[in-house]
Scaffold this active site. Structure first.
Site, PDB file in Angstrom:
ATOM      1  CG  MET A  79      -1.734  -1.297   1.373  1.00 23.21           C
ATOM      2  SD  MET A  79      -2.683  -1.425   2.906  1.00 23.21           S
ATOM      3  CE  MET A  79      -4.083  -0.372   2.513  1.00 23.21           C
ATOM      4  CG  ASP A 238       0.296  -4.869   2.323  1.00 25.16           C
ATOM      5  OD1 ASP A 238      -0.279  -3.878   2.806  1.00 25.16           O
ATOM      6  OD2 ASP A 238       1.526  -4.904   2.118  1.00 25.16           O
TER       7      ASP A 238
END
Length: 500
Positions: A79, A238
């Protein structure tokens, strides 16, 4: 079967799951990262795509799975980065990943123009150079010729999904990691983008995490070994997908800790959690209507990788285990040795990109075992500060399920339990937790699975580490010294940053 990919910092961790979501097999294909002076952390997106193609073919071959048996493909991805694409969806430069923090000046522009407190309420996050928005601004300000070619901005998994399907979208969980997302309304923040001076059209459409974006294209089928038309689900970031992999899909599920390159502690909630001191942040969950309050440090497992490379260089697969075993024979904080694990600056709890790693209290008798033990304890102390922030905000954190590569270490899990004063449990799926979350999300999106409630049943507890009351009390006192060391060094960190 379901195929899932987790595009992490060190590689693509791909896994194959049956139609009940159970793990069948997994494979990891690595790719490089370039770290540089001044906070540079970049990756070329093309190796992500090649890793996905290679990993998919290996999953099918190793398991003897026919392409026609695959009912869906799902994704988890690192991210907070910035993947910059031209009009043909080709990268115009290396991706700037989450660990990069050179956009401090651009972040200050956002803070001055929008306000830190306002941004925290709108986005669920502090304004910080580790997020996507200021990274895009940095490219515009420092590489104008490159930026002139930019037509699209996305996250890692979005780029790979576009390569698979020809469709570029993102999901709320990843959007909530950009500093450009209005968490209250589930849309890009026009006000923040206005302060940033960026065209909202650069950012992709936001769709639910369970959305079937499209089917695998003919060209992608040739490269991956999948059948053309195989459904592809967008998935998520994630962090939220690690929550699914850990079974944390509802507030009742408790907390989990991810011990990967970056490390974090997180819970599930029905509303964003806003810490008055802004030590924590809140992502959107991939579970509709839920959120993932999180406290993330930049270099958790990454600090362990660093000290392993430093003290035991080479390719020996057992070198980490040997160092940790030696560390069990040593005391660190009990002998006055502390490690500040801020090797990549820091997010939670300080949000200071100028922070640095430091051994404090070194004496002549300290050796490799003491240094390793200090790193293990330093990460535990820093995450323990984050656990305390959740408790101060009213969350109950008395049990934490550990996932990620670091969760394989009994010694580290016991240290975490003793520092936090909470029972720490290892689950049976550790390395593949993120891709398990992606598989569950793909299964829900394709209708293979009925809902996210199946997630807690797909792994089991294989180890439980209860805190020792005496060690917890000792660590409580040592934690205070650890915090004091950072406070005393923070002015030096800032001064060193100013003077370059």
């Amino acid at each position: 079967m379901l195929v899932a990919h987790d595009l992490g910092t060190t590689g693509d961790k791909a896994s194959l799951h049956d139609d009940a979501g159970r793990l069948v097999t997994s494979v990891t294909v690595p790719y490089p990262t370039r770290f540089g002076h001044g906070g540079v952390a970049e990756q070329d997106p093309e190796p992500w795509w090649r890793a996905v193609c290679t990993a998919t073919r290996r999953l099918l071959a190793d398991s003897g799975t026919a392409p026609g048996e695959v009912r869906g493909v799902g994704f988890s991805g690192q991210m907070m980065g910035a993947v910059l694409l031209d009009a043909a969806y080709e990268p115009v430069r290396p991706a700037i990943i989450w660990a990069d923090h050179r956009s401090t000046g651009q972040c200050q522009v956002l803070a001055d123009g929008f306000g830190m407190d306002t941004a925290y309420r709108v986005t669920g996050h502090r304004l910080n150079p580790t997020y996507s928005l200021s990274k895009v601004m940095w490219v515009r300000d420092n590489e104008p010729e490159t930026f002139a070619r930019v037509a699209h901005v996305c996250l890692a998994k979005d780029f790979v999904v576009q390569r698979l399907t020809g469709v570029l979208v993102t999901d709320p969980s990843d959007a909530s990691s950009t500093n450009a997302y209005d968490q209250r309304h589930g849309t890009w923040s026009q006000e923040l983008l206005g302060v940033a001076g960026l065209d909202p059209a650069l950012f992709p459409e936001i769709v639910p995490s369970t959305t079937v974006v499209g089917g695998v294209s003919e060209a992608a089928a040739e490269l991956t070994g999948l059948l053309a038309g195989t459904p592809v689900v967008i998935g998520g970031g994630d962090g939220p997908l690690a929550a699914v992999g850990a079974g944390v899909v509802s507030p009742e599920a408790g907390a989990y800790a991810y011990l990967g390159s970056s490390s974090w502690v997180s819970i599930a909630a029905d509303a964003p959690l806003h810490d008055p001191a802004m030590r924590t942040m809140t992502f959107d969950h991939v579970v509709p209507g839920r959120y993932v309050p999180t406290a993330t440090m930049q270099a958790g497992g990454g600090a362990l990788h660093w000290v392993t490379d430093l003290l035991a260089p080479g390719d020996d697969a057992d070198r980490f285990d040997r160092l940790v075993a030696d560390a069990e024979t040593a005391d660190a904080s009990a002998e006055g040795l502390y490690f500040l694990p801020h090797l990549l600056g820091e997010r939670s709890p300080y949000w200071n990109p100028a922070a640095k790693g430091a051994f404090v209290g070194l004496s002549r008798h300290h050796g490799p075992a003491h240094l390793t033990r200090a790193v293990l304890e330093g990460v535990a102390f820093n995450l323990g500060t984050c656990v305390g922030a959740f408790r101060e905000s009213g969350a109950t954190v008395d049990r934490v399920d550990a996932i990620g590569g670091g969760a394989a270490s009994d010694a580290w899990l016991q240290i975490l339990a003793d520092v936090w004063g909470a029972t720490v449990r290892r689950r049976s799926i550790v390395e593949e937790a993120n891709s398990l979350g992606a598989a569950v999300t793909a299964g829900v999106g394709t209708g293979v699975l009925d809902g996210f409630d199946v997630a807690p049943t797909l792994s089991r507890v294989t180890g439980e580490f209860a805190p020792d009351p005496a060690r917890h009390e000792a660590y409580r006192r040592q934690h205070e010294i650890f915090l004091d060391a950072y406070q005393r060094l923070e002015p030096w960190f800032d001064l060193a940053q100013e003077r370059g």
